[in-house]
Design a protein around this motif. Structure first.
Motif, PDB file in Angstrom:
ATOM      1  N   TYR A 256       0.825  -1.206   0.000  1.00 35.07           N
ATOM      2  CA  TYR A 256       0.000   0.000   0.000  1.00 35.07           C
ATOM      3  C   TYR A 256       0.860   1.258   0.000  1.00 35.07           C
ATOM      4  O   TYR A 256       0.592   2.215  -0.724  1.00 35.07           O
ATOM      5  N   GLU A 257       1.922   1.247   0.788  1.00 32.70           N
ATOM      6  CA  GLU A 257       2.846   2.376   0.880  1.00 32.70           C
ATOM      7  C   GLU A 257       4.193   1.869   1.336  1.00 32.70           C
ATOM      8  O   GLU A 257       4.270   0.985   2.188  1.00 32.70           O
ATOM      9  N   GLN A 258       5.251   2.410   0.769  1.00 29.89           N
ATOM     10  CA  GLN A 258       6.609   2.025   1.129  1.00 29.89           C
ATOM     11  C   GLN A 258       7.360   3.224   1.673  1.00 29.89           C
ATOM     12  O   GLN A 258       7.108   4.364   1.281  1.00 29.89           O
ATOM     13  N   THR A 259       8.298   2.957   2.574  1.00 31.80           N
ATOM     14  CA  THR A 259       9.083   4.021   3.181  1.00 31.80           C
ATOM     15  C   THR A 259      10.564   3.784   2.919  1.00 31.80           C
ATOM     16  O   THR A 259      10.994   2.671   2.597  1.00 31.80           O
ATOM     17  N   TYR A 260      11.335   4.841   3.084  1.00 33.18           N
ATOM     18  CA  TYR A 260      12.784   4.778   2.891  1.00 33.18           C
ATOM     19  C   TYR A 260      13.420   5.897   3.699  1.00 33.18           C
ATOM     20  O   TYR A 260      12.724   6.765   4.250  1.00 33.18           O
TER      21      TYR A 260
END
Length: 463
Positions: free
Chosen positions: A189-193
């Motif tokens: 749904y959503e990815q972070t970095y």
């Protein structure tokens, strides 16, 4: 009795450490029951950070034998079917067939070679830390572009070299990064970095684009001043233009040394002085994955991976020779311009390895590694490969400069700004990836109609 009293605090300490990847403050109750803190918070403790930085963040399974390594190489990708075009392209080139046919068969042959190079690089990077693995992927992934550029440089195709380098930066920053966001966003749904690392990368790309912008603006300022003055005759204007070109050549060679110094400082920053910034994250991920029993099994042994890198590099060098030689013959008809060929088609071949590697790890929710491959590759092209090509050209008597076409420079500047907007929040989804890919498609469409400098339609002038 003391151990019974302090045991709950020890358990809480361990849970907090595992959860945050950092150490909490408090007395050290026991040197055996409480993990020792990572001594990598200062430059003086850089050796500890580097030792962790170069070690994998997960358990590695047993290495397969040579037979299994060969079998996994053959079965790695459906693109291996295109390997049949290697002997076909060689035969067509040696028998002096149509330049268009030679170009596209060589193009098809290099794609699986770049993919196999990515496989071997990925297997080597598997045994290292994420940042080192990303640097290795970017370095060997750019070897195809470097080989093609050197061959074009030897033949005096300066515009092909310039356009292919700009196209490589655009391809990595927009197409590869967009595909990573899009593919990962379809699964998650959503990815972070890590935002701070990517902002640093964008700052370095911005510095390189600023360096590329200066020669074009310098040339335009001097030539436009001469044209705007009615007192200056045509001969005087031409002399000023020639002097401006000579100055740009000197400026470009000076900029090459400066950018190479910046790239060296970037490596020192990443692997020495500020290695601890990623060291804590790597250590935390390693402990969590080991607790969860995550084991990544290599597809090749280390020696097989190195042998594949050397073998594929030789094949790429020979095939790229036919590819470069066929560009002039293919573009003579005017159907496909040399500008579009160098800026769009050649980077697609060279970046095939980055495409596959970055997208593969993005769907595994390893977006930091995807970004280190995509953006890191663009940084390496801008700060290392292109300046190195300028110095190589100087050594062999070719006047390669950073004076790109003004339209290319403007497109490059806007693209870097667009990437900066996309990564500044530390979160991404498939729609952001679609926007980046669409931007690359718009650029490709515009360059399909953009005339080549040889047609006399741009401000670029050869020496």
């Amino acid at each position: 009795m003391a151990s019974f009293i302090f045991r709950p605090f020890q358990k809480t300490y361990a849970r907090l450490k595992k959860r945050s990847g950092t150490l909490v403050s408090g007395p050290q109750l026991s040197t055996t029951s409480v993990p020792a803190p990572i001594q990598a918070q200062t430059v003086q403790d850089g050796k500890t950070a580097i030792s962790t930085f170069f070690s994998p963040a997960h358990k590695i399974g047993p290495s397969p034998g040579w037979k299994t390594s060969l079998k996994n190489t053959i079965r790695y990708s459906y693109l291996n079917v295109l390997l049949v075009f290697i002997p076909v392209s060689w035969a067509l080139a040696l028998s002096h067939q149509s330049a268009t046919v030679v170009f596209f068969t060589s193009f098809a042959a290099i794609v699986p070679l770049a993919t196999l190079l990515g496989l071997a690089t990925e297997e080597c990077a598997l045994r290292m830390g994420p940042a080192v693995g990303g640097l290795l992927n970017a370095t060997l992934g750019n070897s195809v572009e470097f080989i093609v550029a050197v061959l074009a440089l030897i033949k005096g195709e300066l515009r092909v070299v310039q356009a292919s380098m700009v196209g490589s930066i655009l391809s990595n920053a927009l197409l590869v990064l967009g595909m990573c966001f899009f593919a990962g966003g379809l699964r998650f749904y959503e990815q972070t970095y890590t935002v701070r690392v990517q902002q640093l990368n964008i700052s370095l790309l911005g510095l390189s684009v600023f360096s590329f912008l200066l020669p074009a603006v310098y040339f335009a300022a001097l030539t436009n001043r001469g044209l705007a003055d009615p007192v200056i005759d045509q001969q005087t204007a031409q002399n000023e233009e020639k002097e401006a070109n000579e100055d740009i050549l000197k400026i470009s060679r000076g900029l090459a040394f400066i950018l190479l110094f910046v790239y060296g400082a970037y490596l020192a920053f990443q692997f020495w002085t500020h290695a601890y910034k990623s060291d804590n994250d790597v250590e935390a991920n390693r402990e969590i994955e080991q607790d969860e029993g995550v084991v990544e099994n290599p597809r090749m042994n280390y020696k097989a991976a190195i042998a594949l890198i050397l073998f594929v590099t030789v094949l790429v060098g020979v095939t790229a020779e036919w590819l470069v030689e066929s560009i002039d013959g293919m573009t003579e008809s005017g159907t496909i311009s040399k500008e579009f060929t160098a800026l769009i088609l050649l980077p697609l071949v060279g970046n095939a390895a980055e495409h596959l590697t970055a997208v593969t790890v993005s769907v595994k929710n390893k977006l930091d590694l995807s970004l280190s491959v995509a953006i890191g590759s663009s940084i390496q092209i801008a700060l290392f490969v292109l300046p190195l090509l300028v110095l190589i050209a100087w050594a062999i008597g070719q006047p390669l400069t950073f004076h790109f076409d003004i339209y290319e420079t403007a497109v490059l500047l806007i693209s870097i700004l667009l990437v900066n907007f996309a990564i500044q929040d530390g979160r991404t989804n498939w729609l952001e990836g679609l926007c980046l890919m669409t931007a690359y498609g718009v650029i490709a469409l515009s360059f399909w109609f953009f005339p080549s400098p040889e047609e006399g339609q741009t401000s670029y002038e050869s020496f």
